[in-house]
Design an enzyme around this catalytic site. Sequence first.
Site, short mmCIF file in Angstrom:
data_model
loop_
_atom_site.label_atom_id
_atom_site.label_comp_id
_atom_site.label_asym_id
_atom_site.label_seq_id
_atom_site.Cartn_x
_atom_site.Cartn_y
_atom_site.Cartn_z
N ASP A 1 -8.47 -16.55 172.92
CA ASP A 1 -8.97 -17.46 174.20
C ASP A 1 -8.65 -16.96 175.28
O ASP A 1 -8.02 -16.57 175.27
CB ASP A 1 -9.55 -19.03 173.47
CG ASP A 1 -10.88 -19.99 173.80
OD1 ASP A 1 -11.16 -20.11 172.97
OD2 ASP A 1 -10.66 -20.39 175.29
N TYR B 1 -28.82 -19.22 178.18
CA TYR B 1 -28.40 -19.14 176.65
C TYR B 1 -28.98 -18.30 175.00
O TYR B 1 -28.45 -17.86 174.66
CB TYR B 1 -27.61 -20.90 176.87
CG TYR B 1 -26.98 -21.28 175.66
CD1 TYR B 1 -26.00 -20.55 174.96
CD2 TYR B 1 -27.80 -21.23 174.30
CE1 TYR B 1 -24.48 -20.75 174.61
CE2 TYR B 1 -26.58 -21.86 173.35
CZ TYR B 1 -25.81 -21.40 172.99
OH TYR B 1 -24.94 -22.00 172.23
N ASP C 1 -10.15 -12.42 177.79
CA ASP C 1 -11.51 -12.19 178.48
C ASP C 1 -12.47 -11.66 177.54
O ASP C 1 -12.49 -10.46 178.20
CB ASP C 1 -11.36 -12.66 179.85
CG ASP C 1 -12.82 -12.61 180.41
OD1 ASP C 1 -13.93 -12.52 180.50
OD2 ASP C 1 -12.46 -12.43 181.54
N THR D 1 -21.51 -29.34 174.16
CA THR D 1 -22.28 -29.97 173.74
C THR D 1 -21.79 -31.26 174.65
O THR D 1 -22.88 -32.12 175.27
CB THR D 1 -22.64 -30.41 172.53
OG1 THR D 1 -21.48 -30.40 171.29
CG2 THR D 1 -23.43 -29.51 171.47
N GLY D 2 -20.57 -31.33 174.81
CA GLY D 2 -20.03 -32.88 175.33
C GLY D 2 -21.16 -32.21 176.63
O GLY D 2 -20.56 -33.36 177.83
N1 LIG Z 1 -22.20 -26.78 169.21
C1 LIG Z 1 -22.61 -26.09 169.69
O1 LIG Z 1 -23.36 -26.68 169.18
C2 LIG Z 1 -23.47 -24.64 168.69
C3 LIG Z 1 -25.19 -24.49 168.46
C4 LIG Z 1 -24.89 -23.33 167.86
C5 LIG Z 1 -23.94 -22.29 168.69
N2 LIG Z 1 -23.33 -22.59 168.93
C6 LIG Z 1 -22.21 -21.29 169.37
O2 LIG Z 1 -20.79 -22.06 168.64
C7 LIG Z 1 -20.26 -21.30 168.85
C8 LIG Z 1 -18.79 -22.12 169.44
O3 LIG Z 1 -19.09 -22.76 170.22
P1 LIG Z 1 -18.40 -23.81 169.91
O4 LIG Z 1 -19.71 -25.28 170.24
O5 LIG Z 1 -17.81 -24.33 169.57
O6 LIG Z 1 -17.92 -24.27 172.30
P2 LIG Z 1 -16.56 -24.97 172.39
O7 LIG Z 1 -17.34 -24.60 174.07
O8 LIG Z 1 -16.36 -26.05 172.18
O9 LIG Z 1 -16.17 -23.46 172.79
C9 LIG Z 1 -16.10 -22.41 172.93
C10 LIG Z 1 -14.86 -21.63 173.46
O10 LIG Z 1 -15.15 -20.23 173.59
C11 LIG Z 1 -14.26 -19.88 175.35
N3 LIG Z 1 -14.70 -19.29 175.83
C12 LIG Z 1 -15.66 -18.90 176.62
N4 LIG Z 1 -15.33 -17.73 177.87
C13 LIG Z 1 -14.53 -17.20 177.33
C14 LIG Z 1 -14.37 -16.20 177.58
N5 LIG Z 1 -14.96 -14.99 178.37
N6 LIG Z 1 -13.64 -14.63 176.86
C15 LIG Z 1 -12.67 -15.71 175.33
N7 LIG Z 1 -13.24 -17.20 175.15
C16 LIG Z 1 -14.00 -17.18 175.72
C17 LIG Z 1 -14.23 -21.00 175.42
O11 LIG Z 1 -12.71 -20.97 176.37
C18 LIG Z 1 -13.75 -21.72 174.29
O12 LIG Z 1 -11.98 -22.13 173.53
C19 LIG Z 1 -20.14 -20.51 170.77
O13 LIG Z 1 -21.38 -19.21 170.26
C20 LIG Z 1 -21.71 -21.38 170.43
O14 LIG Z 1 -22.74 -20.51 171.45
C21 LIG Z 1 -22.68 -23.97 169.16
#
Ligand SMILES: NC(=O)c1ccc[n+]([C@@H]2O[C@H](COP(=O)([O-])OP(=O)(O)OC[C@H]3O[C@@H](n4cnc5c(N)ncnc54)[C@H](O)[C@@H]3O)[C@@H](O)[C@H]2O)c1
Length: 261
Positions: free
Chosen positions: A39, A161, A68, A199-200
């Site tokens: 991360d 997105y 990153d 989502t938060g």
């Molecule tokens: N939560 C939802 O409702 C939802 C719905 C559809 C798809 N998704 C997808 O699921 C996946 C996980 O999302 P989530 O909901 O757990 O979000 P989240 O924000 O809880 O976690 C995302 C993580 O990605 C990390 N991140 C962001 N930019 C980065 C970078 N440049 N390099 C390395 N790490 C990086 C963040 O630090 C974070 O820890 C994502 O691909 C998201 O698009 C989520």
Amino acid sequence: MPTSRLAGRRVVVTGAGSGIGRATALRLAREGARVTALDVVPAGLAELEAEAAADPGVDGRVHTGPVDISDEQSVVAAVSAAVEAGGGLDAIVNAAAIHYGDHTHTTTLARWQRIIDVNLTGTFLMTREALPALLESEHGGVVVNFSSTSAFFAHPYMAAYAATKGAIMSFTHAIALEYADRGLRAVSLVPGGIETAITGATPANLPADVDWDKFAKLMPTLRRGKFGGPDDIAGVVAMLVSDDGRYITGTEIRVDGGTHM
Ligand SMILES: NC(=O)c1ccc[n+]([C@@H]2O[C@H](COP(=O)([O-])OP(=O)(O)OC[C@H]3O[C@@H](n4cnc5c(N)ncnc54)[C@H](O)[C@@H]3O)[C@@H](O)[C@H]2O)c1
């Protein structure tokens, strides 16, 4: 739950500091995998380390590291370190992403570009760097990429997105065919609304004149319209990474609680 179907598998998970990525890292480790959890936010990784240390089922199989995914040199370093430490690689789970809500007519080029750089180019860079090791996996390498229901169904205020999530699906199809004869499988996971940091933060990210009626059809039907949790996704990723997913490639698995029936 099977306790060892991933025994000995070496898996890289991005976005492991939060939400779905974190739950996935823990789930894969509980099923026996050696997980490299990456991360860009150190505090998230520290929380994961604490959770992993407190979980006897994980048994020291989660190893964290910085990346990153939008930075080529960072990706090269992180993937080569993971491959070296594990003595190879069997699967990669590209969960890291960012999300902003905005009107399309006020989206700056810088914001558009940043979303593309992290979500789409980051998925490409991580996959590209992992592929040589994945193609050597004796189990058949696996790539699990993260799309979203926003790629299939209209979600308001998130065109940039959604565009990256559609592109990730196309990318995944292409590599699934390109490397199928070398034993690789590639699948897109398509979550609906899941309670996580993304989502938060969404309500605060939306334009001031947000029309909430446009979100009405995004509510799931299961659990009386409540969003799912990260573990609802993590178990499906574990199945895809394991031999239980051996006949699944070049496709999408939608996990949305019946939002879009
Ligand atoms: N939560 C939802 O409702 C939802 C719905 C559809 C798809 N998704 C997808 O699921 C996946 C996980 O999302 P989530 O909901 O757990 O979000 P989240 O924000 O809880 O976690 C995302 C993580 O990605 C990390 N991140 C962001 N930019 C980065 C970078 N440049 N390099 C390395 N790490 C990086 C963040 O630090 C974070 O820890 C994502 O691909 C998201 O698009 C989520």
